[in-house]
Design a protein around this motif. Structure first.
Motif, PDB file in Angstrom:
ATOM      1  N   GLY A   1     -15.558   7.838  -4.642  1.00  0.00           N
ATOM      2  CA  GLY A   1     -14.890   6.587  -4.994  1.00  0.00           C
ATOM      3  C   GLY A   1     -15.845   5.419  -5.026  1.00  0.00           C
ATOM      4  O   GLY A   1     -16.911   5.438  -4.426  1.00  0.00           O
ATOM      5  N   HIS A   2     -15.443   4.379  -5.712  1.00  0.00           N
ATOM      6  CA  HIS A   2     -16.251   3.165  -5.824  1.00  0.00           C
ATOM      7  C   HIS A   2     -16.281   2.454  -4.487  1.00  0.00           C
ATOM      8  O   HIS A   2     -15.257   2.231  -3.873  1.00  0.00           O
ATOM      9  CB  HIS A   2     -15.636   2.249  -6.883  1.00  0.00           C
ATOM     10  CG  HIS A   2     -16.414   1.008  -7.116  1.00  0.00           C
ATOM     11  ND1 HIS A   2     -17.644   0.993  -7.711  1.00  0.00           N
ATOM     12  CD2 HIS A   2     -16.125  -0.277  -6.826  1.00  0.00           C
ATOM     13  CE1 HIS A   2     -18.075  -0.246  -7.792  1.00  0.00           C
ATOM     14  NE2 HIS A   2     -17.167  -1.035  -7.251  1.00  0.00           N
ATOM     15  N   ASN A   3     -17.451   2.124  -3.986  1.00  0.00           N
ATOM     16  CA  ASN A   3     -17.578   1.473  -2.690  1.00  0.00           C
ATOM     17  C   ASN A   3     -17.806  -0.011  -2.853  1.00  0.00           C
ATOM     18  O   ASN A   3     -18.482  -0.443  -3.771  1.00  0.00           O
ATOM     19  CB  ASN A   3     -18.760   2.066  -1.906  1.00  0.00           C
ATOM     20  CG  ASN A   3     -18.499   3.503  -1.524  1.00  0.00           C
ATOM     21  OD1 ASN A   3     -17.388   3.850  -1.147  1.00  0.00           O
ATOM     22  ND2 ASN A   3     -19.518   4.343  -1.635  1.00  0.00           N
TER      23      ASN A   3
ATOM     24  N   TYR B   1      -7.290   1.948   0.342  1.00  0.00           N
ATOM     25  CA  TYR B   1      -7.144   1.185  -0.892  1.00  0.00           C
ATOM     26  C   TYR B   1      -8.127   0.024  -0.910  1.00  0.00           C
ATOM     27  O   TYR B   1      -8.499  -0.516   0.133  1.00  0.00           O
ATOM     28  CB  TYR B   1      -5.729   0.606  -1.018  1.00  0.00           C
ATOM     29  CG  TYR B   1      -4.690   1.592  -1.487  1.00  0.00           C
ATOM     30  CD1 TYR B   1      -4.627   1.987  -2.816  1.00  0.00           C
ATOM     31  CD2 TYR B   1      -3.758   2.123  -0.593  1.00  0.00           C
ATOM     32  CE1 TYR B   1      -3.669   2.890  -3.250  1.00  0.00           C
ATOM     33  CE2 TYR B   1      -2.794   3.022  -1.017  1.00  0.00           C
ATOM     34  CZ  TYR B   1      -2.758   3.402  -2.351  1.00  0.00           C
ATOM     35  OH  TYR B   1      -1.814   4.292  -2.775  1.00  0.00           O
ATOM     36  N   TRP B   2      -8.513  -0.349  -2.112  1.00  0.00           N
ATOM     37  CA  TRP B   2      -9.250  -1.589  -2.332  1.00  0.00           C
ATOM     38  C   TRP B   2      -8.370  -2.445  -3.227  1.00  0.00           C
ATOM     39  O   TRP B   2      -7.927  -2.007  -4.288  1.00  0.00           O
ATOM     40  CB  TRP B   2     -10.589  -1.314  -3.008  1.00  0.00           C
ATOM     41  CG  TRP B   2     -11.337  -2.555  -3.386  1.00  0.00           C
ATOM     42  CD1 TRP B   2     -11.995  -3.416  -2.559  1.00  0.00           C
ATOM     43  CD2 TRP B   2     -11.503  -3.084  -4.713  1.00  0.00           C
ATOM     44  NE1 TRP B   2     -12.557  -4.443  -3.275  1.00  0.00           N
ATOM     45  CE2 TRP B   2     -12.271  -4.269  -4.598  1.00  0.00           C
ATOM     46  CE3 TRP B   2     -11.073  -2.679  -5.971  1.00  0.00           C
ATOM     47  CZ2 TRP B   2     -12.615  -5.037  -5.705  1.00  0.00           C
ATOM     48  CZ3 TRP B   2     -11.415  -3.444  -7.071  1.00  0.00           C
ATOM     49  CH2 TRP B   2     -12.182  -4.611  -6.927  1.00  0.00           C
TER      50      TRP B   2
ATOM     51  N   GLN C   1      -6.893  -0.135  -6.155  1.00  0.00           N
ATOM     52  CA  GLN C   1      -7.654   1.083  -6.413  1.00  0.00           C
ATOM     53  C   GLN C   1      -7.547   2.007  -5.209  1.00  0.00           C
ATOM     54  O   GLN C   1      -7.773   1.592  -4.070  1.00  0.00           O
ATOM     55  CB  GLN C   1      -9.135   0.772  -6.657  1.00  0.00           C
ATOM     56  CG  GLN C   1      -9.979   2.036  -6.851  1.00  0.00           C
ATOM     57  CD  GLN C   1     -11.459   1.781  -6.671  1.00  0.00           C
ATOM     58  OE1 GLN C   1     -11.887   0.633  -6.616  1.00  0.00           O
ATOM     59  NE2 GLN C   1     -12.239   2.839  -6.575  1.00  0.00           N
ATOM     60  N   LEU C   2      -7.184   3.260  -5.464  1.00  0.00           N
ATOM     61  CA  LEU C   2      -7.175   4.259  -4.408  1.00  0.00           C
ATOM     62  C   LEU C   2      -8.627   4.683  -4.199  1.00  0.00           C
ATOM     63  O   LEU C   2      -9.162   5.513  -4.921  1.00  0.00           O
ATOM     64  CB  LEU C   2      -6.294   5.446  -4.803  1.00  0.00           C
ATOM     65  CG  LEU C   2      -5.839   6.383  -3.694  1.00  0.00           C
ATOM     66  CD1 LEU C   2      -4.610   7.177  -4.135  1.00  0.00           C
ATOM     67  CD2 LEU C   2      -6.938   7.331  -3.270  1.00  0.00           C
TER      68      LEU C   2
ATOM     69  N   ALA D   1       0.836  -1.205   0.000  1.00  0.00           N
ATOM     70  CA  ALA D   1       0.000   0.000   0.000  1.00  0.00           C
ATOM     71  C   ALA D   1       0.869   1.252   0.000  1.00  0.00           C
ATOM     72  O   ALA D   1       0.599   2.218  -0.736  1.00  0.00           O
ATOM     73  CB  ALA D   1      -0.925  -0.007   1.217  1.00  0.00           C
ATOM     74  N   ALA D   2       1.917   1.257   0.812  1.00  0.00           N
ATOM     75  CA  ALA D   2       2.823   2.409   0.851  1.00  0.00           C
ATOM     76  C   ALA D   2       3.528   2.597  -0.490  1.00  0.00           C
ATOM     77  O   ALA D   2       3.703   3.732  -0.965  1.00  0.00           O
ATOM     78  CB  ALA D   2       3.847   2.234   1.972  1.00  0.00           C
ATOM     79  N   GLU D   3       3.916   1.490  -1.113  1.00  0.00           N
ATOM     80  CA  GLU D   3       4.563   1.574  -2.425  1.00  0.00           C
ATOM     81  C   GLU D   3       3.591   2.099  -3.479  1.00  0.00           C
ATOM     82  O   GLU D   3       3.977   2.879  -4.361  1.00  0.00           O
ATOM     83  CB  GLU D   3       5.096   0.197  -2.836  1.00  0.00           C
ATOM     84  CG  GLU D   3       6.285  -0.279  -2.015  1.00  0.00           C
ATOM     85  CD  GLU D   3       7.477   0.650  -2.149  1.00  0.00           C
ATOM     86  OE1 GLU D   3       7.901   0.913  -3.290  1.00  0.00           O
ATOM     87  OE2 GLU D   3       7.963   1.136  -1.102  1.00  0.00           O
ATOM     88  N   GLN D   4       2.333   1.672  -3.397  1.00  0.00           N
ATOM     89  CA  GLN D   4       1.320   2.174  -4.323  1.00  0.00           C
ATOM     90  C   GLN D   4       1.134   3.678  -4.151  1.00  0.00           C
ATOM     91  O   GLN D   4       0.952   4.418  -5.123  1.00  0.00           O
ATOM     92  CB  GLN D   4      -0.010   1.455  -4.081  1.00  0.00           C
ATOM     93  CG  GLN D   4      -0.024  -0.013  -4.465  1.00  0.00           C
ATOM     94  CD  GLN D   4       0.059  -0.231  -5.963  1.00  0.00           C
ATOM     95  OE1 GLN D   4      -0.440   0.561  -6.752  1.00  0.00           O
ATOM     96  NE2 GLN D   4       0.692  -1.317  -6.360  1.00  0.00           N
TER      97      GLN D   4
END
Length: 262
Positions: free
Chosen positions: A259-261, A224-225, A238-239, A109-112
């Motif tokens: 955002g998409h839920n 993130y998802w 996905q952020l 997640a941090a890298e993303q």
């Protein structure tokens, strides 16, 4: 010669009514301990099942205690012993594996986030916006030039501009010369939540230091998802949500750009 402590005694151990006088029943906790012990690996896939080996150990200890107190009534010491051993071994393995998975997801997640900040830094707002879209919600995998695509698609460009007019994206763009993606600091690993099979929600809080002042930084939270595709050993990130750390995190459910839920 039949062992007097056997759970099953010969016919002469019955009284004149035909009832057994020396029968010892298996302790329920010993059996349950063994069943839960073999279920311990489920904790590797479902967080709630991490408690199974703990419960198994407690029941195994109870079975040992009760059998020691009333050996003429209860049997099953071997089952309890085996259950305790398996619970400790498999429970430790599942907990260790789950911990490693969490560390891996937080690291990714941090890298993303660094990668996404890199798009902003390079002025590739189209690429950065694509990361914020779901597979079902308009992400374009076949377009060769994303930035050119946005210039030719008014709807996508308007949505992109609306997204980046919000905080903290606006602040990041306003101070784009004062921060570097590699300086990103993870403040807190907040949450990993199982949504569906092969789907996770990961929440982290960050601080992005600004040059020119040791006391200035942009603090923000990202959700993130992440969906994993086992057939291709690939994952989609996905952020899903981003906000300041002052309580403004999250997006209005009525906002068409939200955002998409899942």
């Amino acid at each position: 010669m039949v062992d007097e402590r056997s759970a099953y005694l010969p016919p002469e151990k019955h009284d004149h009514w035909g009832e057994e006088t020396g029968y010892r029943r298996l302790h329920w906790a010993a059996i349950t301990c063994l069943v839960l012990a073999f279920s311990s690996p489920l904790g590797l896939f479902y967080t709630g099942f991490i408690a199974l080996p703990v419960v198994s150990v407690i029941l195994g200890w109870k079975a040992h205690r009760d059998i020691a107190k009333k050996p003429e009534i209860y049997a099953g010491r071997a089952f309890a012993t085996i259950g305790l051993f398996i619970s400790v071994v498999l429970g430790t393995w599942a907990t260790y594996g789950k911990s490693n998975e969490s560390d891996y997801l937080y690291y990714q997640a941090a890298e993303q986030t660094k990668h996404w900040l890199g798009y902003l830094k390079e002025g590739k707002l189209g690429h950065a916006h694509q990361v914020m879209l779901s597979i079902e919600g308009g992400r374009n995998f076949e377009v060769r030039d994303i930035e050119e695509f946005y210039q030719n698609d008014r709807g996508m460009l308007e949505e992109q501009n609306a997204r980046f007019a919000r905080q903290p994206m606006k602040m990041m763009l306003d101070h784009i010369d004062r921060w570097n993606p590699d300086d990103l600091v993870v403040i807190k690993d907040v949450l990993i939540k199982n949504v569906k099979r092969n789907e996770r929600q990961i929440v982290q809080e960050y601080m992005l230091p600004l040059t020119g002042s040791e006391q200035q930084a942009i603090g923000f939270r990202i959700q993130y998802w992440r969906r994993f595709f086992p057939e291709g050993r690939a994952s989609h990130w996905q952020l899903e949500g981003i906000g300041m750390l002052d309580g403004t995190y999250g997006e209005d459910a009525g906002d068409p750009h939200a955002g998409h839920n899942h």
